[in-house]
Design a protein around this motif. Sequence first.
Motif, PDB file in Angstrom:
ATOM      1  N   TRP A  30      34.950  -9.511  -9.447  1.00 31.68           N
ATOM      2  CA  TRP A  30      35.909  -9.314  -9.516  1.00 31.68           C
ATOM      3  C   TRP A  30      35.896 -10.461 -11.414  1.00 31.68           C
ATOM      4  N   LEU A  31      36.351 -11.522 -11.298  1.00 31.31           N
ATOM      5  CA  LEU A  31      36.006 -13.083 -11.882  1.00 31.31           C
ATOM      6  C   LEU A  31      35.962 -12.349 -13.123  1.00 31.31           C
ATOM      7  N   GLY A  32      34.141 -12.111 -12.270  1.00 27.38           N
ATOM      8  CA  GLY A  32      33.075 -11.608 -13.951  1.00 27.38           C
ATOM      9  C   GLY A  32      33.466 -10.944 -14.937  1.00 27.38           C
ATOM     10  N   GLN A  33      33.861  -9.476 -14.294  1.00 27.86           N
ATOM     11  CA  GLN A  33      34.205  -8.231 -14.839  1.00 27.86           C
ATOM     12  C   GLN A  33      35.106  -8.139 -15.798  1.00 27.86           C
ATOM     13  N   LYS A  34      36.383  -8.501 -14.463  1.00 26.89           N
ATOM     14  CA  LYS A  34      37.149  -8.258 -15.089  1.00 26.89           C
ATOM     15  C   LYS A  34      37.817  -9.956 -16.096  1.00 26.89           C
ATOM     16  N   VAL A  35      37.215 -11.083 -15.509  1.00 26.63           N
ATOM     17  CA  VAL A  35      37.875 -11.881 -16.584  1.00 26.63           C
ATOM     18  C   VAL A  35      36.908 -12.583 -17.583  1.00 26.63           C
ATOM     19  N   ALA A  36      36.396 -13.078 -17.051  1.00 26.85           N
ATOM     20  CA  ALA A  36      34.896 -13.730 -17.924  1.00 26.85           C
ATOM     21  C   ALA A  36      34.030 -13.837 -17.265  1.00 26.85           C
ATOM     22  N   TRP A  37      32.316 -13.334 -17.249  1.00 31.65           N
ATOM     23  CA  TRP A  37      30.955 -13.405 -16.445  1.00 31.65           C
ATOM     24  C   TRP A  37      31.097 -14.548 -15.709  1.00 31.65           C
ATOM     25  N   HIS A  38      31.372 -15.929 -16.391  1.00 32.29           N
ATOM     26  CA  HIS A  38      31.444 -17.515 -16.224  1.00 32.29           C
ATOM     27  C   HIS A  38      31.820 -18.108 -15.132  1.00 32.29           C
ATOM     28  N   PHE A  39      33.598 -16.869 -14.960  1.00 32.37           N
ATOM     29  CA  PHE A  39      33.998 -17.316 -14.585  1.00 32.37           C
ATOM     30  C   PHE A  39      33.623 -17.097 -12.839  1.00 32.37           C
ATOM     31  N   GLY A  40      32.583 -15.995 -12.368  1.00 35.11           N
ATOM     32  CA  GLY A  40      32.177 -15.659 -11.546  1.00 35.11           C
ATOM     33  C   GLY A  40      31.142 -16.180 -11.405  1.00 35.11           C
ATOM     34  N   PHE A  41      30.281 -16.694 -12.240  1.00 34.07           N
ATOM     35  CA  PHE A  41      29.115 -17.845 -11.599  1.00 34.07           C
ATOM     36  C   PHE A  41      30.358 -18.852 -11.168  1.00 34.07           C
ATOM     37  N   GLY A  42      31.029 -19.707 -11.667  1.00 35.80           N
ATOM     38  CA  GLY A  42      31.593 -20.798 -11.000  1.00 35.80           C
ATOM     39  C   GLY A  42      31.844 -20.159 -10.257  1.00 35.80           C
ATOM     40  N   ALA A  43      32.282 -19.145  -8.901  1.00 36.42           N
ATOM     41  CA  ALA A  43      32.570 -19.341  -7.623  1.00 36.42           C
ATOM     42  C   ALA A  43      31.240 -19.556  -6.989  1.00 36.42           C
ATOM     43  N   ALA A  44      30.240 -18.679  -7.320  1.00 39.50           N
ATOM     44  CA  ALA A  44      29.168 -19.449  -6.657  1.00 39.50           C
ATOM     45  C   ALA A  44      29.424 -20.274  -6.133  1.00 39.50           C
ATOM     46  N   GLY A  45      28.683 -21.228  -7.526  1.00 35.51           N
ATOM     47  CA  GLY A  45      29.008 -22.454  -7.733  1.00 35.51           C
ATOM     48  C   GLY A  45      29.792 -23.195  -6.172  1.00 35.51           C
ATOM     49  N   VAL A  46      31.032 -23.175  -6.150  1.00 34.92           N
ATOM     50  CA  VAL A  46      31.720 -23.882  -5.728  1.00 34.92           C
ATOM     51  C   VAL A  46      31.340 -23.220  -4.210  1.00 34.92           C
ATOM     52  N   GLY A  47      30.863 -22.178  -4.142  1.00 39.85           N
ATOM     53  CA  GLY A  47      30.353 -21.523  -2.661  1.00 39.85           C
ATOM     54  C   GLY A  47      28.886 -21.960  -2.131  1.00 39.85           C
ATOM     55  N   MET A  48      28.390 -22.583  -2.930  1.00 34.83           N
ATOM     56  CA  MET A  48      27.458 -22.624  -2.597  1.00 34.83           C
ATOM     57  C   MET A  48      27.681 -24.649  -2.443  1.00 34.83           C
ATOM     58  N   LEU A  49      28.733 -25.461  -3.086  1.00 32.47           N
ATOM     59  CA  LEU A  49      28.940 -26.842  -2.323  1.00 32.47           C
ATOM     60  C   LEU A  49      29.821 -26.728  -0.547  1.00 32.47           C
ATOM     61  N   ILE A  50      30.293 -25.562  -0.788  1.00 36.43           N
ATOM     62  CA  ILE A  50      31.175 -25.590   0.690  1.00 36.43           C
ATOM     63  C   ILE A  50      30.349 -25.285   2.155  1.00 36.43           C
ATOM     64  N   GLY A  51      28.843 -24.270   1.633  1.00 39.07           N
ATOM     65  CA  GLY A  51      27.924 -24.679   2.543  1.00 39.07           C
ATOM     66  C   GLY A  51      26.918 -25.570   2.796  1.00 39.07           C
TER      67      GLY A  51
END
Length: 475
Positions: A196-217
């Motif tokens: 949703w972030l990537g397609q509806k807001v901006a592609w790079h917001f979606g990728f940034g959210a993925a990075g945050v998830g990896m840090l939590i892991g």
Amino acid sequence: MSTQPAETPTLDYRSDRAFLGHPRGLGYLSFAEAWERFSYYGMAALLALYGSKQLFQPGHIETIWGFAPFRELLESLYGPLTPLTLGGAIAALYGSLVYLTPIAGGYIADRFIGRTRAVTTGAILMAAGHFFMTFDQTFVVAMACLLIGVGFFKGNIAAQVGDLYAPGDLRRADAFQIYMLGIQIAVIAAPIVCGWLGQKVAWHFGFGAAGVGMLIGLIVYLSGRRWLPAEPAAKQGGIVEPRPKLVKGEGIRIVVLALLVPVLAFTAVGNQQLFAAYELWGDAHYQLRFFGWEMPATFLISFDAIISTITMAGSVVFWRWWGTRHTEPDEITKLTIGSIIAMLAPLVLALASLHEAATGEKVSLAWGLAFHILNDVGFANIFPVGLALYSRASPKAIGSTMLAVYYLNLFLAGLIVAKLATLLGTLSGFQFWGLHALLMAGASVVLLIVRGVAGRLLAPTVDPEAEAGIQSVGA
């Protein structure tokens, strides 16, 4: 942040049942892997669409550092590629290569740095890769970080799951299905949030959210180190002996397990196509508009993950129920059953394509529901069961390496899927998905033959010490 291995735990992993009847370490490993999968699937759900709709379009593709030689190589293999087919091929190749690099990561962990350091290093590199995806120019750098990072992370964290159990502990297959179930829950959220972030807001917001998830892991993994399997002592950057040695008779099992890899690859082509041609085909052919709202195509991945979570849980419950009334099948039998069921999934899409061609109407998601149910029931009896088989049957001297060898089946499947993805615009939908079903049917036949010829060699044996320990706990 320290990456030193945890102190040797005093837990008896054979009797620990604090997490759903399993060792506590399974909980930490499952949640850490779940967040890693959130980051992976969040990014992967966007990759083909982002490539075809923006990154590989004129005006963008020229800005990617170091991409021109790679594009020339792909076109020398597959012929001229449009943004659509290039997006599908790149997504498929990425989905393939993430299962190749764990070979090196497993070897390095087995022989030099240990699994804890390997997993930690991998998580850091993967987080960096997701953040590099937020810039068009650093796409190749991002891919390199992600591929190297997953090489360190993937096989080693799965091997730690296997290390929680004694060789004859029958909880092992159940543990890997619980491990996969935790992953599936995260996978439901990833394409919705990142997509949703990537397609509806901006592609790079979606990728940034993925990075945050990896840090939590990474944080989850490090917080649970005291509950993880003991590591051999480390000295001057290397692992100190004693290390397990290969023993007589283990060579033939290594050969059989290695020969199974390409067979398993063909059972996976339907599932591995989800992030490449399937998402692009679904974007073009499914009816995705509901009450004036256009559903993002990335939501198809969450749709699959919801069904996969249900089928994974259902598979665990079903085999537990079956085991109370009948003899539970061994892993090779479950793999055969799963491959036959999974083969029916692309056949459904082939029939849906015939219906679309005959009526001129876009494909209803009811066809998609049938596809995902069959695919995911099959997947639940292929992937986690294969992990359990390779974890149990592999020699302990090369446990991480052999699990990485198991992941090669998905590497090979990705190469097959990449080639198939380039045919998306040239074959009819019936021909395209029918070809997938045909390849998977052939693999099912081979698995039936392997079960008859080598089933006894791969059958589980009960460790008397493990059996005694489990009985004493039950008492």
